[in-house]
Design a protein around this motif. Structure first.
Motif, PDB file in Angstrom:
ATOM      1  N   HIS A  28       5.221  -2.532 -11.381  1.00 56.22           N
ATOM      2  CA  HIS A  28       4.490  -3.136 -10.695  1.00 56.22           C
ATOM      3  C   HIS A  28       4.186  -4.493 -10.939  1.00 56.22           C
ATOM      4  CE1 HIS A  28       0.849  -3.214 -13.276  1.00 56.22           C
ATOM      5  NE2 HIS A  28       0.709  -1.775 -13.253  1.00 56.22           N
ATOM      6  N   ARG A  32      -0.693  -5.297  -9.438  1.00 55.51           N
ATOM      7  CA  ARG A  32      -0.689  -3.779  -9.391  1.00 55.51           C
ATOM      8  C   ARG A  32       0.121  -3.447  -8.037  1.00 55.51           C
ATOM      9  NH1 ARG A  32      -6.544  -3.222 -10.649  1.00 55.51           N
ATOM     10  NH2 ARG A  32      -6.906  -2.733  -8.501  1.00 55.51           N
ATOM     11  N   ILE A  33       0.645  -4.386  -7.587  1.00 58.97           N
ATOM     12  CA  ILE A  33       1.649  -4.008  -6.186  1.00 58.97           C
ATOM     13  C   ILE A  33       2.947  -3.241  -6.770  1.00 58.97           C
ATOM     14  CG2 ILE A  33       2.749  -4.737  -4.220  1.00 58.97           C
ATOM     15  CD1 ILE A  33      -0.203  -4.644  -4.000  1.00 58.97           C
ATOM     16  N   ILE A  34       3.162  -1.909  -6.423  1.00 61.44           N
ATOM     17  CA  ILE A  34       4.339  -1.088  -6.893  1.00 61.44           C
ATOM     18  C   ILE A  34       5.575  -1.670  -6.193  1.00 61.44           C
ATOM     19  CG2 ILE A  34       5.470   1.193  -7.065  1.00 61.44           C
ATOM     20  CD1 ILE A  34       2.314   2.319  -7.228  1.00 61.44           C
ATOM     21  N   THR A  35       6.481  -1.888  -7.129  1.00 66.60           N
ATOM     22  CA  THR A  35       7.707  -2.324  -6.533  1.00 66.60           C
ATOM     23  C   THR A  35       8.981  -1.488  -7.016  1.00 66.60           C
ATOM     24  OG1 THR A  35       8.111  -3.651  -8.628  1.00 66.60           O
ATOM     25  CG2 THR A  35       7.181  -4.677  -6.805  1.00 66.60           C
ATOM     26  N   ASP A  56      -1.056  -0.951  -3.965  1.00 67.32           N
ATOM     27  CA  ASP A  56      -1.956  -1.242  -5.142  1.00 67.32           C
ATOM     28  C   ASP A  56      -1.532   0.165  -5.899  1.00 67.32           C
ATOM     29  OD1 ASP A  56      -3.925  -0.936  -7.124  1.00 67.32           O
ATOM     30  OD2 ASP A  56      -4.859  -2.629  -6.157  1.00 67.32           O
ATOM     31  N   CYS A  57      -1.324   0.086  -7.044  1.00 64.18           N
ATOM     32  CA  CYS A  57      -0.994   1.279  -7.985  1.00 64.18           C
ATOM     33  C   CYS A  57      -2.403   1.963  -7.844  1.00 64.18           C
ATOM     34  CB  CYS A  57      -0.826   0.883  -9.577  1.00 64.18           C
ATOM     35  SG  CYS A  57      -0.723   2.174 -10.620  1.00 64.18           S
TER      36      CYS A  57
END
Length: 462
Positions: A28, A32-35, A56-57
């Motif tokens: 992320h 906290r944005i999961i990629t 957001d995780c």
């Protein structure tokens, strides 16, 4: 110009590689944005890739994935260079509890800029469960033992770590109560916070309240500034109250109030302070007896003893002695960067025959003593302390000849600086043994050291 088809192919190949790994992978951004969320991550967590990517995780899992160990809860770290490894207890989408082994590393671009983190994790739940069922687990979070009683303690540690309820660890001196408390802390949601141990019997009665709860400026003579107590230092972590039966009754009342309300006041203060702390207590004496004797509050006993764990003495699990001895030898090898001698068969038999009044701690001391004394590639019976070979049942204090210890004075048990220094010198700084030599309780010696700067400094130099 780069061909977009090649970029797509590279991305597809990367996803293919990640999806074939037997590790869960999550990446992320600093926000906290999961990629990245591979198939093994789906399998372990129960969440689908489309539910996770771009979100957001914390929102995806309705809580930090790493629990209290999350580095992105309060603020985004600008950068962390070290790879972090830690155990995580995770609740899946279906409500199952899994024990994960987590590794988290920073993602850094070519210009050295921090771009986020990549986390890999492995599900150890089935492996741990099978080992516990087969009673074949030889160690658990730094605790050594294959005896059936230790397997049950491993199960208890694993189970209680999921909850924040108070735990009380009982057992004789040297059985490893602080080690158990540490293990519970490490695998619990509080594991990313501090583990703050307090020896309640070692703090002079006059300053116990200030030590535990802190004080405001001007609360008493010498309080020149506000000070945090152990409760505040343990916020988001674990407070380990060792020898809890030694707490004065006045402090027991304040501890009870904290357990009931979750708040306390500093000495001299009026503001209520709230902290999130896991309480683990321990005692080498029966708290029930302390309650019957009027030395411990019954209501506090029930508050602390919500989840009891009792550690057996080493004499009741002697089949663990070879395992523990081998572990301490390997530990000595690592600490000294040298090959250690092995235990001769006759030596091991003597260790198995001994009653171990000092328990695991005494065994460790015996191994260290024998390593120093040994002159060959095997530890022989002649390398052991005399109480082992003679079967006298004496404690480890007899490792050093007592005949040249100075007498503590005509009134044995009344301490002075000279006798305390002499006892500490002869016992190599071991306060428990020094207390026995002086004819006083360990708590009494600790209080004397805390109240006498000269003796305290002398003890620290040993």
């Amino acid at each position: 110009m780069k061909n977009p088809a090649h970029s797509l192919l590279d991305r597809d190949n990367l996803n293919l590689v990640l999806d074939n790994l037997k590790l869960g992978i999550i990446a992320h951004t600093p926000e906290r944005i999961i990629t990245v969320f591979n198939k093994e991550a789906e399998k372990i967590t129960g969440y689908k890739k489309e539910e996770a990517l771009g979100k957001d995780c914390h929102d995806v899992f309705n809580a930090p994935f790493c629990g209290a160990k999350c580095s992105f809860c309060d603020a985004t770290p600008d950068f962390f260079s070290d790879t972090k490894e830690y155990p995580v207890t995770f609740v899946t989408r279906s409500g199952d509890t899994r024990q994960l082994e987590m590794t988290v590393s920073a993602v850094i671009d070519n210009s050295g800029e921090f771009k986020g983190v990549i986390a890999s994790f492995r599900d150890l739940t089935e492996s741990i469960d099978l080992s516990l069922k087969a009673e074949s687990l030889s160690s658990f979070n730094g605790i050594i033992g294959k005896d059936q009683t230790m397997q049950e303690i491993f199960r208890q540690i694993r189970d209680v770590a999921l909850y924040s309820y108070p735990v009380h660890v009982s057992g004789e001196t040297g059985t490893g109560k602080e080690r158990v408390a540490n293990a519970i802390h490490d695998i619990s949601a509080y594991g990313n916070g501090a583990f703050v141990p307090v020896n309640c019997g070692a703090i002079p009665e006059g300053i116990v309240e200030s030590e535990l709860f802190g004080h405001v400026k001007g609360a008493f003579t010498g309080a020149v500034k506000e000070r945090k107590g152990r409760f505040e230092l343990a916020h988001k972590g674990t407070l380990f109250l060792d020898e809890v039966a030694e707490l004065p009754l006045k402090i027991q009342v304040k501890l009870l109030r904290f357990l009931q309300e979750g708040t306390f006041e500093k000495v001299g203060g009026e503001k209520k302070i709230s902290v999130d702390v896991r309480i683990i207590s321990a005692a080498n004496q029966s708290l029930k007896e302390a309650v019957r004797d009027g030395r411990f509050r019954e209501d506090l006993y029930y508050r602390l003893n919500v989840i009891p764990i009792h550690l057996p003495p080493l004499r009741q699990r002697k089949n663990d002695i070879p395992l523990l001895a081998s572990y301490f030898l390997k530990q000595a090898e690592q600490e000294n960067n040298a090959t250690m001698p092995a235990l001769a068969g006759d030596t091991l038999n003597l260790l198995l025959d001994y009653d171990w009044p000092g328990n695991v701690r005494e065994l460790k001391n015996v191994i260290q003593f024998s390593v120093v004394r040994c002159r060959g590639d095997q530890i022989l019976p002649s390398d052991l302390p005399p109480e082992i070979t003679q079967g006298s049942g004496m404690t480890f204090s007899s490792f050093r000849e007592p005949d040249i210890l100075p007498e503590p004075g005509p009134a044995r048990g009344r301490l002075d600086v000279a006798s305390v220094k002499a006892a500490l010198t002869k016992t190599g700084g071991n306060k428990s043994k020094a207390a026995r030599v002086l004819g006083v309780g360990r708590a009494t010696l600790y209080r004397f050291l805390n109240s006498n700067a000269d003796a305290r400094e002398f003890s620290r130099r040993l």
